[in-house]
Motif scaffolding. Structure first.
Motif, PDB file in Angstrom:
ATOM      1  N   GLY A 180      -7.963  -1.638  -2.234  1.00 26.48           N
ATOM      2  CA  GLY A 180      -8.446  -0.278  -2.370  1.00 26.48           C
ATOM      3  C   GLY A 180      -7.521   0.540  -3.247  1.00 26.48           C
ATOM      4  N   ASN A 181      -7.986   0.897  -4.441  1.00 29.01           N
ATOM      5  CA  ASN A 181      -7.189   1.667  -5.382  1.00 29.01           C
ATOM      6  C   ASN A 181      -8.086   2.596  -6.177  1.00 29.01           C
ATOM      7  N   ARG A 182      -7.572   3.086  -7.291  1.00 31.87           N
ATOM      8  CA  ARG A 182      -8.362   3.957  -8.162  1.00 31.87           C
ATOM      9  C   ARG A 182      -8.993   3.129  -9.279  1.00 31.87           C
ATOM     10  N   LEU A 183      -9.648   2.063  -8.890  1.00 30.04           N
ATOM     11  CA  LEU A 183     -10.245   1.167  -9.866  1.00 30.04           C
ATOM     12  C   LEU A 183     -11.662   1.613 -10.213  1.00 30.04           C
ATOM     13  N   SER A 214       0.819  -1.207   0.000  1.00 30.50           N
ATOM     14  CA  SER A 214       0.000   0.000   0.000  1.00 30.50           C
ATOM     15  C   SER A 214       0.858   1.264   0.000  1.00 30.50           C
ATOM     16  N   LYS A 215       0.246   2.365  -0.383  1.00 24.66           N
ATOM     17  CA  LYS A 215       0.871   3.695  -0.395  1.00 24.66           C
ATOM     18  C   LYS A 215       2.150   3.729  -1.245  1.00 24.66           C
ATOM     19  N   ASN A 216       2.088   3.122  -2.428  1.00 28.50           N
ATOM     20  CA  ASN A 216       3.154   3.260  -3.409  1.00 28.50           C
ATOM     21  C   ASN A 216       2.613   4.053  -4.590  1.00 28.50           C
ATOM     22  N   LYS A 217       3.238   3.939  -5.729  1.00 32.00           N
ATOM     23  CA  LYS A 217       2.784   4.630  -6.937  1.00 32.00           C
ATOM     24  C   LYS A 217       2.524   3.622  -8.058  1.00 32.00           C
ATOM     25  N   ASN A 246      -4.271   2.647  -1.717  1.00 34.63           N
ATOM     26  CA  ASN A 246      -3.568   3.909  -1.949  1.00 34.63           C
ATOM     27  C   ASN A 246      -2.431   3.776  -2.960  1.00 34.63           C
ATOM     28  N   ASN A 247      -2.745   3.168  -4.098  1.00 36.22           N
ATOM     29  CA  ASN A 247      -1.840   3.149  -5.234  1.00 36.22           C
ATOM     30  C   ASN A 247      -2.516   3.864  -6.396  1.00 36.22           C
ATOM     31  N   ARG A 248      -2.023   3.657  -7.601  1.00 34.65           N
ATOM     32  CA  ARG A 248      -2.580   4.336  -8.773  1.00 34.65           C
ATOM     33  C   ARG A 248      -3.093   3.342  -9.804  1.00 34.65           C
ATOM     34  N   LEU A 249      -3.489   2.176  -9.327  1.00 43.34           N
ATOM     35  CA  LEU A 249      -4.023   1.140 -10.211  1.00 43.34           C
ATOM     36  C   LEU A 249      -5.388   1.547 -10.757  1.00 43.34           C
TER      37      LEU A 249
END
Length: 403
Positions: free
Chosen positions: A267-270, A221-224, A246-249
């Motif tokens: 939990g991501n930007r899916l 979590s909390k990577n890019k 908290n990534n950008r997937l």
């Protein structure tokens, strides 16, 4: 080459940089190389404390600045403001726990732990470590916990963890790692917990965790991270908990989670998940899909259907356990969010704010023809909707009552 010579070379290079007419990227790269060279030379010339085998080794240990406890075979240099290792410190050869956390260490001397084969716990967290020498932990054959979190590590040698065959826990959280060598974890066959939270990873290559057959917890979590290769989780047959929040997937590849049995969070930007993503995860116990910008349309039908089938299976299992042929009241003692995965639609239109699992095929597709792969021939919405409602009548009744 002495440290003084290295510093002289560093100054010369800095002068060259100041007059060079190179672009900014080149200057940054050159500066990083100079800084790396300084740290490497510093690691070679740093004082190394004395390892003692004498009978009075624990008495000698107590004379140094660190705290020695013979009853626990531990040595603590916690929060002493150390920029270098104290040369006056005597370290017993049978020390089991070594705490160097919360100091100002920037690097470690090569061979520092070569005579500390009894260590089972090594805490180097909350320092300023930017680089580690090759095979720095070689010889720690029974080490079980290695804590490297809260440092400034931006690169790790491929053989950094070689020989740590008994290691159970490795923390690398809150560093600056932007890539993982495929061989980095190849020796860690006993690893159970790996924490890579809050780094700068952007992708995961195939097979990077392949040797970690006993790993149970992996925190990314909390990577890019924007992309995960289809074989990135290959070999993780024992994994129970995967943190990807908290990534950008924005998309995931079908079959990505096939080796996994129980995901705690995703939990991501899916906005969508591919059809069939969880088909191989028959033992999946918990799934968290909240805090994503879910676009609930026809492409979301697979996930809605999967959640309902999953709930129906739980109903059958609960009825079997009750032993009296009746279905227990699942509203009591059961968190309904376990079954909805916390999945709330962001849109489109009036679907925003609604739980995906409650939406019928008709609402999701809104008069469109089915677009999901696997429908051959394509089925009119009215017929598909009737099938879905008929198959999941019990499920929808539950959601209507409890949600």
């Amino acid at each position: 080459m002495t440290l003084a010579y290295c510093r002289c070379l560093s100054l010369s290079l800095m002068m060259i940089m100041s007059v060079a007419r190179a672009d900014e990227t080149y200057l940054e790269e050159l500066e990083a190389r100079v800084s790396s060279l300084e740290r490497r030379m510093r690691a070679i010339e740093l004082p190394v404390w004395q390892i003692s085998q004498a009978e009075s080794k624990w008495d000698l240990c107590a004379r140094g600045p660190c705290k020695c406890r013979i009853e626990t075979s531990s040595l603590s240099c916690w929060k002493l403001g150390l920029a270098d290792l104290p040369a006056a410190q005597v370290v017993p050869d049978n020390v089991l726990k070594l705490d160097l956390s919360s100091n100002k260490l920037r690097t470690l001397p090569e061979g520092l732990f070569s005579s500390s084969s009894s260590l089972v716990l090594l805490d180097l967290s909350s320092n300023r470590l930017g680089i580690l020498p090759s095979k720095i932990f070689h010889g720690l054959c029974i080490l079980e916990e290695l804590l490297l979190g809260h440092n400034q590590l931006n690169d790790l040698p491929a053989d950094c963890f070689s020989g740590l065959k008994k290691l159970h826990r490795l923390t690398l959280d809150e560093n600056r790692l932007d890539d993982l060598d495929r061989e980095l974890f190849s020796s860690l066959e006993s690893l159970i917990e790996l924490n890579l939270r809050d780094n700068r990873l952007q992708s995961l290559q195939n097979g990077v965790f392949e040797s970690l057959n006993n790993l149970k917890t992996l925190d990314l979590s909390k990577n890019k991270i924007t992309y995960i290769n289809a074989g990135a989780f290959r070999g993780l047959s024992s994994l129970i908990q995967l943190e990807l929040g908290n990534n950008r997937l924005r998309r995931l590849t079908r079959g990505l989670f096939e080796p996994l049995t129980s995901l705690e969070r995703l939990g991501n930007r899916l906005s969508h998940l591919p059809k069939g993503l969880f088909d191989e995860n028959s033992d999946l116990l918990q799934l968290r899909l909240g805090r994503n910008p879910w676009h609930c349309d026809c492409a979301s039908s697979y996930l809605a259907l999967w959640l309902r089938r999953r709930y129906r299976l739980r109903l059958v299992e609960a009825e079997s356990r009750s032993g009296n042929g009746t279905t227990p009241a699942f509203g009591a003692g059961t968190n309904h969010l376990d079954f909805t995965a916390g999945l709330v639609c962001r849109g489109p239109g009036t679907l925003g704010g609604q739980l995906l699992v409650k939406l019928s095929y008709r609402l999701l597709c809104d008069g469109e023809w089915a677009s999901m792969k696997g429908f051959a021939p394509r089925i009119p919405v009215e017929f598909a909707d009737e099938m879905m409602l008929d198959e999941h009548e019990q499920v929808m009744a539950f959601f209507s009552h409890y949600l």
